[in-house]
Design an enzyme around this catalytic site. Structure first.
Site, PDB file in Angstrom:
ATOM      1  N   HIS A 140      -3.803   6.146   3.216  1.00 28.64           N
ATOM      2  CA  HIS A 140      -4.529   4.925   2.857  1.00 28.64           C
ATOM      3  C   HIS A 140      -3.954   3.677   3.524  1.00 28.64           C
ATOM      4  O   HIS A 140      -4.683   2.846   4.072  1.00 28.64           O
ATOM      5  CB  HIS A 140      -4.501   4.794   1.337  1.00 28.64           C
ATOM      6  CG  HIS A 140      -5.344   3.714   0.768  1.00 28.64           C
ATOM      7  ND1 HIS A 140      -4.886   2.427   0.587  1.00 28.64           N
ATOM      8  CD2 HIS A 140      -6.618   3.731   0.296  1.00 28.64           C
ATOM      9  CE1 HIS A 140      -5.847   1.700   0.025  1.00 28.64           C
ATOM     10  NE2 HIS A 140      -6.908   2.460  -0.160  1.00 28.64           N
ATOM     11  N   SER A 160     -11.359  -1.015  -0.684  1.00 24.73           N
ATOM     12  CA  SER A 160     -10.075  -0.968   0.022  1.00 24.73           C
ATOM     13  C   SER A 160     -10.247  -1.185   1.514  1.00 24.73           C
ATOM     14  O   SER A 160      -9.356  -1.701   2.183  1.00 24.73           O
ATOM     15  CB  SER A 160      -9.395   0.393  -0.180  1.00 24.73           C
ATOM     16  OG  SER A 160      -8.662   0.442  -1.354  1.00 24.73           O
ATOM     17  N   ASP A 186       0.835  -1.194   0.000  1.00 23.66           N
ATOM     18  CA  ASP A 186       0.000   0.000   0.000  1.00 23.66           C
ATOM     19  C   ASP A 186       0.878   1.254   0.000  1.00 23.66           C
ATOM     20  O   ASP A 186       1.879   1.301  -0.697  1.00 23.66           O
ATOM     21  CB  ASP A 186      -0.929  -0.040   1.221  1.00 23.66           C
ATOM     22  CG  ASP A 186      -2.287   0.566   0.939  1.00 23.66           C
ATOM     23  OD1 ASP A 186      -2.345   1.797   0.806  1.00 23.66           O
ATOM     24  OD2 ASP A 186      -3.276  -0.173   0.863  1.00 23.66           O
TER      25      ASP A 186
END
Length: 487
Positions: A239, A402, A175
Protein backbone atom coordinates in the site's frame (compact mmCIF):
# COMPACT_ATOMS: atom_id res chain seq x y z
CA UNK A 1 -18.18 -0.87 26.00
CA UNK A 2 -17.32 -0.30 22.36
CA UNK A 3 -14.18 1.18 20.91
CA UNK A 4 -14.13 1.97 17.16
CA UNK A 5 -12.09 0.42 14.39
CA UNK A 6 -9.71 2.26 12.07
CA UNK A 7 -8.94 0.92 8.60
CA UNK A 8 -6.52 1.89 5.87
CA UNK A 9 -8.68 3.28 3.12
CA UNK A 10 -8.15 0.72 0.37
CA UNK A 11 -10.27 -1.99 -1.13
CA UNK A 12 -10.76 -3.76 -4.44
CA UNK A 13 -13.62 -2.64 -6.69
CA UNK A 14 -15.71 -5.50 -8.07
CA UNK A 15 -17.65 -3.07 -10.28
CA UNK A 16 -14.65 -2.03 -12.39
CA UNK A 17 -15.50 -2.40 -16.11
CA UNK A 18 -14.57 -5.80 -17.49
CA UNK A 19 -12.33 -4.28 -20.15
CA UNK A 20 -10.28 -2.53 -17.53
CA UNK A 21 -9.99 -5.73 -15.50
CA UNK A 22 -8.87 -7.70 -18.55
CA UNK A 23 -6.36 -5.06 -19.58
CA UNK A 24 -4.94 -4.80 -16.09
CA UNK A 25 -4.70 -8.56 -15.79
CA UNK A 26 -3.00 -8.98 -19.16
CA UNK A 27 -0.45 -6.28 -18.41
CA UNK A 28 0.31 -7.81 -15.04
CA UNK A 29 0.69 -11.27 -16.58
CA UNK A 30 3.00 -10.03 -19.30
CA UNK A 31 5.19 -8.10 -16.90
CA UNK A 32 5.02 -10.66 -14.08
CA UNK A 33 4.45 -7.81 -11.68
CA UNK A 34 1.34 -8.49 -9.67
CA UNK A 35 1.55 -10.48 -6.41
CA UNK A 36 -1.20 -12.95 -5.47
CA UNK A 37 -4.54 -11.30 -4.76
CA UNK A 38 -5.26 -10.46 -1.15
CA UNK A 39 -8.55 -10.49 0.69
CA UNK A 40 -10.52 -7.27 0.70
CA UNK A 41 -10.55 -5.13 3.82
CA UNK A 42 -14.14 -4.60 4.98
CA UNK A 43 -14.93 -1.58 7.12
CA UNK A 44 -18.17 -1.54 9.08
CA UNK A 45 -18.94 2.01 10.26
CA UNK A 46 -20.74 0.57 13.29
CA UNK A 47 -18.20 -2.05 14.31
CA UNK A 48 -16.42 -1.82 17.67
CA UNK A 49 -12.74 -1.01 17.54
CA UNK A 50 -9.76 -3.06 18.52
CA UNK A 51 -7.00 -1.47 20.59
CA UNK A 52 -3.59 -2.39 21.90
CA UNK A 53 -3.95 -4.40 25.13
CA UNK A 54 -0.48 -3.47 26.35
CA UNK A 55 -0.39 0.34 26.12
CA UNK A 56 -2.49 3.49 26.37
CA UNK A 57 -2.04 7.19 25.56
CA UNK A 58 -1.91 9.73 28.38
CA UNK A 59 -1.52 13.52 28.15
CA UNK A 60 -0.45 15.34 31.33
CA UNK A 61 -2.20 18.50 32.43
CA UNK A 62 -0.11 21.62 31.82
CA UNK A 63 2.97 21.54 34.04
CA UNK A 64 2.00 18.26 35.72
CA UNK A 65 4.52 15.59 36.72
CA UNK A 66 2.99 12.13 36.31
CA UNK A 67 5.90 10.13 37.73
CA UNK A 68 4.18 9.55 41.09
CA UNK A 69 0.90 8.60 39.41
CA UNK A 70 2.68 6.15 37.12
CA UNK A 71 4.44 4.60 40.12
CA UNK A 72 1.19 4.20 42.04
CA UNK A 73 -0.47 2.46 39.09
CA UNK A 74 2.57 0.32 38.23
CA UNK A 75 2.98 1.77 34.75
CA UNK A 76 6.02 2.90 32.78
CA UNK A 77 6.43 5.47 30.01
CA UNK A 78 7.46 3.90 26.71
CA UNK A 79 7.61 7.07 24.62
CA UNK A 80 7.05 10.79 25.11
CA UNK A 81 6.30 13.60 22.67
CA UNK A 82 7.42 17.01 24.00
CA UNK A 83 6.16 18.68 20.83
CA UNK A 84 2.61 17.39 21.49
CA UNK A 85 2.20 18.75 25.00
CA UNK A 86 4.17 15.94 26.65
CA UNK A 87 1.87 13.20 25.32
CA UNK A 88 3.00 9.80 26.66
CA UNK A 89 2.69 6.21 25.50
CA UNK A 90 2.24 4.22 28.70
CA UNK A 91 2.85 0.50 29.24
CA UNK A 92 -0.10 -1.40 30.72
CA UNK A 93 1.07 -3.64 33.61
CA UNK A 94 0.60 -7.39 33.36
CA UNK A 95 -2.83 -8.38 34.63
CA UNK A 96 -4.32 -4.90 34.26
CA UNK A 97 -7.06 -4.00 31.81
CA UNK A 98 -7.07 -1.03 29.47
CA UNK A 99 -10.54 0.36 30.40
CA UNK A 100 -9.89 0.20 34.15
CA UNK A 101 -6.44 1.78 33.80
CA UNK A 102 -7.82 4.60 31.65
CA UNK A 103 -10.51 5.24 34.27
CA UNK A 104 -7.84 5.42 36.99
CA UNK A 105 -5.87 8.04 35.03
CA UNK A 106 -8.98 10.06 34.24
CA UNK A 107 -9.77 10.35 37.96
CA UNK A 108 -6.53 12.28 38.46
CA UNK A 109 -6.42 16.07 38.07
CA UNK A 110 -2.87 15.61 36.78
CA UNK A 111 -4.13 14.17 33.48
CA UNK A 112 -5.69 16.07 30.59
CA UNK A 113 -6.90 12.85 28.98
CA UNK A 114 -6.20 9.13 28.74
CA UNK A 115 -7.41 6.93 25.89
CA UNK A 116 -6.86 3.54 24.24
CA UNK A 117 -4.17 3.06 21.61
CA UNK A 118 -6.52 2.14 18.78
CA UNK A 119 -5.57 -0.33 16.05
CA UNK A 120 -5.56 0.80 12.41
CA UNK A 121 -5.71 -1.32 9.28
CA UNK A 122 -4.53 -0.66 5.74
CA UNK A 123 -7.27 0.99 3.43
CA UNK A 124 -5.44 0.52 0.81
CA UNK A 125 5.35 18.82 -19.69
CA UNK A 126 4.71 15.29 -20.87
CA UNK A 127 6.90 12.54 -19.38
CA UNK A 128 8.35 9.63 -21.35
CA UNK A 129 7.31 7.00 -18.79
CA UNK A 130 5.86 3.92 -20.52
CA UNK A 131 2.77 3.57 -18.35
CA UNK A 132 1.85 7.20 -18.93
CA UNK A 133 1.83 6.71 -22.68
CA UNK A 134 -0.18 3.46 -22.69
CA UNK A 135 -3.06 5.15 -20.86
CA UNK A 136 -2.66 3.36 -17.54
CA UNK A 137 -2.34 6.65 -15.64
CA UNK A 138 -5.80 7.91 -16.57
CA UNK A 139 -6.02 10.07 -13.44
CA UNK A 140 -3.22 12.24 -14.82
CA UNK A 141 -4.28 12.20 -18.48
CA UNK A 142 -7.52 10.48 -19.52
CA UNK A 143 -7.70 9.66 -23.23
CA UNK A 144 -10.97 7.73 -22.94
CA UNK A 145 -9.66 4.16 -23.07
CA UNK A 146 -11.28 1.36 -21.01
CA UNK A 147 -14.62 3.17 -21.00
CA UNK A 148 -13.23 6.42 -19.62
CA UNK A 149 -14.26 9.96 -20.47
CA UNK A 150 -11.56 12.03 -22.23
CA UNK A 151 -10.47 14.87 -19.96
CA UNK A 152 -11.82 13.26 -16.76
CA UNK A 153 -8.48 13.77 -15.06
CA UNK A 154 -6.53 16.32 -13.00
CA UNK A 155 -5.11 18.04 -16.12
CA UNK A 156 -1.58 17.02 -15.27
CA UNK A 157 0.03 17.72 -18.68
CA UNK A 158 -1.14 21.35 -18.59
CA UNK A 159 -0.03 21.65 -14.98
CA UNK A 160 3.38 20.18 -15.72
CA UNK A 161 3.95 22.93 -18.27
CA UNK A 162 3.81 25.29 -15.28
CA UNK A 163 5.58 23.15 -12.65
CA UNK A 164 6.53 19.47 -12.71
CA UNK A 165 9.21 19.31 -10.01
CA UNK A 166 9.00 19.75 -6.23
CA UNK A 167 12.55 18.62 -5.52
CA UNK A 168 12.84 20.80 -2.42
CA UNK A 169 9.51 19.72 -0.85
CA UNK A 170 9.36 16.88 1.69
CA UNK A 171 6.17 14.80 1.70
CA UNK A 172 5.85 12.35 4.58
CA UNK A 173 4.03 9.17 3.60
CA UNK A 174 2.58 7.71 6.82
CA UNK A 175 1.74 4.23 5.66
CA UNK A 176 3.27 0.76 5.24
CA UNK A 177 6.72 1.98 4.14
CA UNK A 178 8.07 1.68 0.61
CA UNK A 179 10.07 -0.65 -1.60
CA UNK A 180 13.16 1.51 -1.21
CA UNK A 181 15.05 0.27 -4.28
CA UNK A 182 12.07 0.53 -6.65
CA UNK A 183 13.01 1.94 -10.05
CA UNK A 184 10.36 4.66 -9.77
CA UNK A 185 10.86 5.53 -6.09
CA UNK A 186 14.55 5.27 -5.16
CA UNK A 187 15.66 8.54 -6.77
CA UNK A 188 12.85 10.49 -5.10
CA UNK A 189 13.32 9.25 -1.54
CA UNK A 190 14.08 11.87 1.09
CA UNK A 191 17.60 11.55 2.51
CA UNK A 192 18.14 12.49 6.14
CA UNK A 193 21.08 14.93 6.21
CA UNK A 194 21.97 13.80 9.72
CA UNK A 195 22.41 10.22 8.55
CA UNK A 196 24.28 10.78 5.29
CA UNK A 197 27.87 11.63 4.44
CA UNK A 198 30.90 10.63 6.51
CA UNK A 199 31.16 10.41 10.28
CA UNK A 200 34.20 11.39 12.41
CA UNK A 201 35.86 8.06 11.57
CA UNK A 202 35.30 8.43 7.86
CA UNK A 203 32.54 5.82 7.79
CA UNK A 204 29.33 6.19 5.82
CA UNK A 205 26.71 7.51 8.27
CA UNK A 206 23.94 5.70 6.41
CA UNK A 207 25.37 2.28 7.30
CA UNK A 208 27.62 2.81 10.34
CA UNK A 209 25.08 1.49 12.84
CA UNK A 210 25.14 4.74 14.85
CA UNK A 211 22.37 7.20 15.66
CA UNK A 212 24.40 10.08 14.22
CA UNK A 213 21.69 12.73 14.53
CA UNK A 214 20.57 11.57 18.02
CA UNK A 215 16.90 11.27 17.11
CA UNK A 216 16.44 7.79 18.55
CA UNK A 217 16.79 5.90 15.26
CA UNK A 218 19.90 4.24 13.85
CA UNK A 219 20.59 4.89 10.15
CA UNK A 220 17.17 6.44 9.45
CA UNK A 221 18.27 7.51 6.00
CA UNK A 222 14.89 7.60 4.26
CA UNK A 223 12.48 7.53 7.20
CA UNK A 224 11.52 5.23 10.07
CA UNK A 225 9.76 2.03 11.00
CA UNK A 226 7.76 3.09 14.07
CA UNK A 227 6.63 -0.50 14.68
CA UNK A 228 10.15 -1.81 15.24
CA UNK A 229 11.75 1.48 16.27
CA UNK A 230 14.27 1.26 13.43
CA UNK A 231 15.38 3.43 10.54
CA UNK A 232 14.35 0.96 7.83
CA UNK A 233 10.77 1.55 6.56
CA UNK A 234 10.48 -1.50 4.31
CA UNK A 235 7.09 -2.09 2.72
CA UNK A 236 5.79 -5.60 3.40
CA UNK A 237 2.19 -4.86 2.35
CA UNK A 238 2.34 -2.85 -0.90
CA UNK A 239 0.00 0.00 0.00
CA UNK A 240 2.71 2.51 0.95
CA UNK A 241 4.67 1.91 -2.25
CA UNK A 242 1.50 2.49 -4.29
CA UNK A 243 0.68 5.74 -2.48
CA UNK A 244 4.28 6.93 -2.81
CA UNK A 245 4.30 6.28 -6.54
CA UNK A 246 1.18 8.38 -7.09
CA UNK A 247 2.63 11.29 -5.12
CA UNK A 248 6.09 11.20 -6.60
CA UNK A 249 7.02 8.30 -8.83
CA UNK A 250 10.09 9.48 -10.76
CA UNK A 251 8.97 11.27 -13.91
CA UNK A 252 10.64 11.28 -17.30
CA UNK A 253 12.93 8.32 -16.55
CA UNK A 254 11.67 6.14 -19.42
CA UNK A 255 10.30 3.37 -17.18
CA UNK A 256 7.12 2.56 -15.33
CA UNK A 257 4.94 5.39 -14.10
CA UNK A 258 5.21 9.03 -13.14
CA UNK A 259 3.79 10.59 -10.02
CA UNK A 260 1.96 13.90 -9.86
CA UNK A 261 5.33 15.42 -8.94
CA UNK A 262 8.18 14.20 -11.15
CA UNK A 263 10.70 15.11 -8.47
CA UNK A 264 9.91 15.34 -4.76
CA UNK A 265 11.34 14.11 -1.45
CA UNK A 266 9.35 11.12 -0.17
CA UNK A 267 9.86 10.59 3.57
CA UNK A 268 8.72 7.05 4.34
CA UNK A 269 7.18 6.68 7.80
CA UNK A 270 5.97 3.12 8.39
CA UNK A 271 3.45 2.36 11.12
CA UNK A 272 1.25 -0.25 9.39
CA UNK A 273 2.42 -3.86 9.29
CA UNK A 274 2.26 -6.75 6.82
CA UNK A 275 -1.29 -7.60 7.91
CA UNK A 276 -2.45 -4.04 7.39
CA UNK A 277 -2.59 -3.22 11.11
CA UNK A 278 -1.13 -0.28 13.00
CA UNK A 279 -1.69 1.76 16.14
CA UNK A 280 -2.43 5.40 16.89
CA UNK A 281 0.69 5.66 19.04
CA UNK A 282 2.89 4.57 16.14
CA UNK A 283 1.01 6.87 13.76
CA UNK A 284 1.70 9.77 16.12
CA UNK A 285 5.37 8.74 16.24
CA UNK A 286 5.47 9.10 12.45
CA UNK A 287 3.70 12.47 12.50
CA UNK A 288 6.05 13.82 15.14
CA UNK A 289 9.08 12.57 13.18
CA UNK A 290 7.77 14.26 10.02
CA UNK A 291 7.32 17.53 11.90
CA UNK A 292 10.82 17.46 13.37
CA UNK A 293 12.47 16.56 10.06
CA UNK A 294 10.94 19.36 7.99
CA UNK A 295 8.07 17.78 6.07
CA UNK A 296 5.70 20.27 4.43
CA UNK A 297 2.93 17.78 3.63
CA UNK A 298 1.76 14.56 5.30
CA UNK A 299 -0.28 11.97 3.37
CA UNK A 300 -2.65 9.87 5.48
CA UNK A 301 -4.41 7.16 3.47
CA UNK A 302 -5.99 5.62 6.57
CA UNK A 303 -8.80 6.31 9.01
CA UNK A 304 -11.81 4.95 10.84
CA UNK A 305 -15.15 5.48 12.54
CA UNK A 306 -16.54 5.79 16.06
CA UNK A 307 -13.52 7.32 17.69
CA UNK A 308 -12.28 10.86 18.19
CA UNK A 309 -8.76 10.43 19.53
CA UNK A 310 -7.62 13.56 21.34
CA UNK A 311 -4.02 12.35 21.02
CA UNK A 312 -4.26 12.05 17.23
CA UNK A 313 -6.00 15.43 17.04
CA UNK A 314 -3.22 17.01 19.10
CA UNK A 315 -0.57 15.46 16.84
CA UNK A 316 -2.20 16.85 13.68
CA UNK A 317 -2.66 20.21 15.39
CA UNK A 318 1.08 20.22 16.15
CA UNK A 319 1.63 19.83 12.39
CA UNK A 320 -0.70 22.75 11.85
CA UNK A 321 1.30 24.90 14.27
CA UNK A 322 4.39 24.04 12.23
CA UNK A 323 2.68 25.05 8.96
CA UNK A 324 2.28 21.47 7.64
CA UNK A 325 -0.61 20.28 5.45
CA UNK A 326 -2.34 16.99 6.25
CA UNK A 327 -3.99 15.26 3.28
CA UNK A 328 -6.41 12.51 4.37
CA UNK A 329 -8.45 9.83 2.61
CA UNK A 330 -12.14 10.06 3.50
CA UNK A 331 -13.19 6.38 3.42
CA UNK A 332 -14.49 3.65 1.13
CA UNK A 333 -17.96 2.76 2.42
CA UNK A 334 -20.25 5.12 0.48
CA UNK A 335 -20.77 6.73 3.88
CA UNK A 336 -21.89 10.30 4.61
CA UNK A 337 -19.07 11.60 6.83
CA UNK A 338 -21.27 14.53 7.89
CA UNK A 339 -23.55 12.05 9.66
CA UNK A 340 -20.96 9.50 10.73
CA UNK A 341 -17.48 11.09 10.86
CA UNK A 342 -14.38 9.22 9.79
CA UNK A 343 -11.15 10.34 11.47
CA UNK A 344 -8.62 11.79 10.94
CA UNK A 345 -10.24 13.18 7.76
CA UNK A 346 -13.17 14.64 9.73
CA UNK A 347 -11.16 16.51 12.37
CA UNK A 348 -12.05 20.22 12.34
CA UNK A 349 -8.58 21.57 11.56
CA UNK A 350 -7.77 23.96 8.72
CA UNK A 351 -4.60 22.14 7.70
CA UNK A 352 -6.57 19.03 6.73
CA UNK A 353 -7.72 18.30 3.17
CA UNK A 354 -10.20 15.41 3.09
CA UNK A 355 -10.34 13.64 -0.28
CA UNK A 356 -13.02 11.53 -1.97
CA UNK A 357 -12.42 9.24 -4.96
CA UNK A 358 -13.58 9.74 -8.55
CA UNK A 359 -13.52 7.32 -11.48
CA UNK A 360 -12.66 7.33 -15.19
CA UNK A 361 -15.97 9.00 -16.12
CA UNK A 362 -15.63 11.86 -13.60
CA UNK A 363 -18.26 10.40 -11.30
CA UNK A 364 -17.85 9.78 -7.60
CA UNK A 365 -16.44 6.27 -7.23
CA UNK A 366 -19.23 3.95 -6.06
CA UNK A 367 -17.36 3.10 -2.86
CA UNK A 368 -16.18 6.58 -1.91
CA UNK A 369 -17.38 8.31 1.24
CA UNK A 370 -18.66 11.85 0.90
CA UNK A 371 -19.73 14.80 3.01
CA UNK A 372 -21.10 18.18 1.95
CA UNK A 373 -19.44 19.79 4.97
CA UNK A 374 -16.56 17.45 5.85
CA UNK A 375 -15.09 16.12 2.57
CA UNK A 376 -13.38 18.85 0.58
CA UNK A 377 -12.92 17.56 -2.98
CA UNK A 378 -12.53 14.52 -5.18
CA UNK A 379 -9.51 13.09 -6.99
CA UNK A 380 -8.92 9.97 -9.10
CA UNK A 381 -9.14 6.87 -6.91
CA UNK A 382 -10.47 3.99 -8.99
CA UNK A 383 -8.26 1.72 -11.17
CA UNK A 384 -5.12 3.63 -10.20
CA UNK A 385 -1.85 2.15 -11.47
CA UNK A 386 1.26 2.70 -9.38
CA UNK A 387 4.29 1.14 -7.73
CA UNK A 388 4.07 -2.02 -5.63
CA UNK A 389 6.30 -4.00 -3.35
CA UNK A 390 7.91 -7.31 -4.30
CA UNK A 391 10.54 -6.20 -6.80
CA UNK A 392 12.28 -3.11 -8.15
CA UNK A 393 9.88 -3.08 -11.12
CA UNK A 394 6.60 -4.13 -9.50
CA UNK A 395 3.40 -2.23 -10.33
CA UNK A 396 -0.27 -2.83 -9.68
CA UNK A 397 -3.77 -1.37 -10.02
CA UNK A 398 -5.54 -0.41 -6.81
CA UNK A 399 -8.75 1.33 -5.73
CA UNK A 400 -9.79 3.55 -2.86
CA UNK A 401 -9.70 7.01 -1.40
CA UNK A 402 -6.20 5.91 -0.39
CA UNK A 403 -5.33 6.35 -4.05
CA UNK A 404 -7.17 9.69 -4.33
CA UNK A 405 -5.43 11.44 -1.43
CA UNK A 406 -1.88 11.12 -2.88
CA UNK A 407 -3.00 12.87 -6.09
CA UNK A 408 -3.82 15.86 -3.89
CA UNK A 409 -0.63 15.53 -1.82
CA UNK A 410 1.45 15.56 -5.00
CA UNK A 411 -0.43 18.61 -6.28
CA UNK A 412 0.20 20.42 -2.99
CA UNK A 413 3.92 19.73 -3.37
CA UNK A 414 3.99 21.26 -6.86
CA UNK A 415 2.03 24.32 -5.71
CA UNK A 416 4.41 24.85 -2.80
CA UNK A 417 7.43 24.47 -5.08
CA UNK A 418 5.90 27.01 -7.46
CA UNK A 419 5.14 29.39 -4.57
CA UNK A 420 7.92 28.77 -2.02
CA UNK A 421 6.81 31.59 0.28
CA UNK A 422 3.23 30.36 0.57
CA UNK A 423 1.55 29.41 3.84
CA UNK A 424 -0.24 26.10 4.30
CA UNK A 425 -3.54 28.03 4.17
CA UNK A 426 -2.62 29.52 0.78
CA UNK A 427 -1.61 26.16 -0.69
CA UNK A 428 -4.82 24.59 0.63
CA UNK A 429 -6.91 27.44 -0.78
CA UNK A 430 -5.22 27.03 -4.18
CA UNK A 431 -6.40 23.42 -4.25
CA UNK A 432 -9.93 24.05 -2.97
CA UNK A 433 -10.69 27.20 -4.96
CA UNK A 434 -9.80 25.70 -8.34
CA UNK A 435 -11.62 22.38 -8.61
CA UNK A 436 -13.49 21.27 -11.72
CA UNK A 437 -17.22 21.13 -10.83
CA UNK A 438 -18.76 17.64 -11.11
CA UNK A 439 -22.48 16.86 -10.80
CA UNK A 440 -21.88 13.81 -8.61
CA UNK A 441 -19.78 15.86 -6.17
CA UNK A 442 -21.99 18.98 -6.15
CA UNK A 443 -23.87 18.01 -2.99
CA UNK A 444 -21.31 15.55 -1.71
CA UNK A 445 -18.21 17.68 -1.08
CA UNK A 446 -17.40 21.17 0.16
CA UNK A 447 -16.12 22.38 -3.22
CA UNK A 448 -18.37 20.23 -5.40
CA UNK A 449 -15.42 19.42 -7.64
CA UNK A 450 -12.42 17.30 -8.58
CA UNK A 451 -8.76 18.29 -8.31
CA UNK A 452 -7.45 20.34 -11.25
CA UNK A 453 -3.66 20.63 -11.07
CA UNK A 454 -3.39 23.26 -13.80
CA UNK A 455 -5.97 25.61 -12.32
CA UNK A 456 -4.51 25.17 -8.84
CA UNK A 457 -1.07 26.15 -10.08
CA UNK A 458 -2.54 29.21 -11.78
CA UNK A 459 -4.10 30.57 -8.57
CA UNK A 460 -2.28 33.79 -7.71
CA UNK A 461 -0.44 33.71 -4.38
CA UNK A 462 1.17 37.01 -3.30
CA UNK A 463 4.97 36.77 -3.34
CA UNK A 464 7.07 37.37 -0.26
CA UNK A 465 4.62 35.82 2.20
CA UNK A 466 5.96 33.75 5.04
CA UNK A 467 4.39 31.11 7.21
CA UNK A 468 2.92 32.89 10.22
CA UNK A 469 1.49 31.61 13.47
CA UNK A 470 -1.94 30.12 12.74
CA UNK A 471 -4.95 31.04 14.82
CA UNK A 472 -5.83 28.67 17.68
CA UNK A 473 -7.40 25.42 16.55
CA UNK A 474 -10.95 24.56 17.62
CA UNK A 475 -11.23 22.08 20.46
CA UNK A 476 -12.00 18.51 19.42
CA UNK A 477 -15.26 16.88 20.40
CA UNK A 478 -14.29 14.65 23.34
CA UNK A 479 -14.50 10.91 22.91
CA UNK A 480 -16.97 9.00 25.08
CA UNK A 481 -15.33 8.06 28.38
CA UNK A 482 -14.78 4.29 28.44
CA UNK A 483 -16.72 2.47 31.16
CA UNK A 484 -14.55 0.15 33.27
CA UNK A 485 -15.39 -3.53 32.91
CA UNK A 486 -14.43 -6.50 35.08
CA UNK A 487 -10.84 -7.57 34.52
Amino acid sequence: MNFPAILLLRRADPNTPLAAHLAAGLLALLLLLAPPARGQVSLDPGAPAAFQPDRILVKPAAGADLSGLHASLGTTVLREFPGIGGLQVVQVPAGAGVPALIAAYQLSALVQYAEPDFIVHALDTTPNDFRYWDGSLWGLHNTGIYGGTPGADIRAPQGWDVQNSAANIIVAVTDTGAWLSHEDLAANLWTNPGESGKDALGLDKSTNGIDDDHDGYIDDVHGINAILGTGLPLDDYGHGSHVSGTIGGVGNNSVGITGVAWRVQLMECKFIDAQGNGSISNAITCLDYARQKGAKIVNASWGGYNFNSSALYDAINSLRSAGILFVAACGNDNNDNDARPLYPASFNLDNIIAVAATNRTDAKAWFSNYGAHTVHLGAPGEDIFSCWNGSDSAYQYDNGTSMAAPHVAGACALIWAHNPGATYQQVRNSILSSTDPLPTLASHTVTGGRLDLYKALMVSIPSGTTTGTPSPAPSPVPSPVPVPVPL
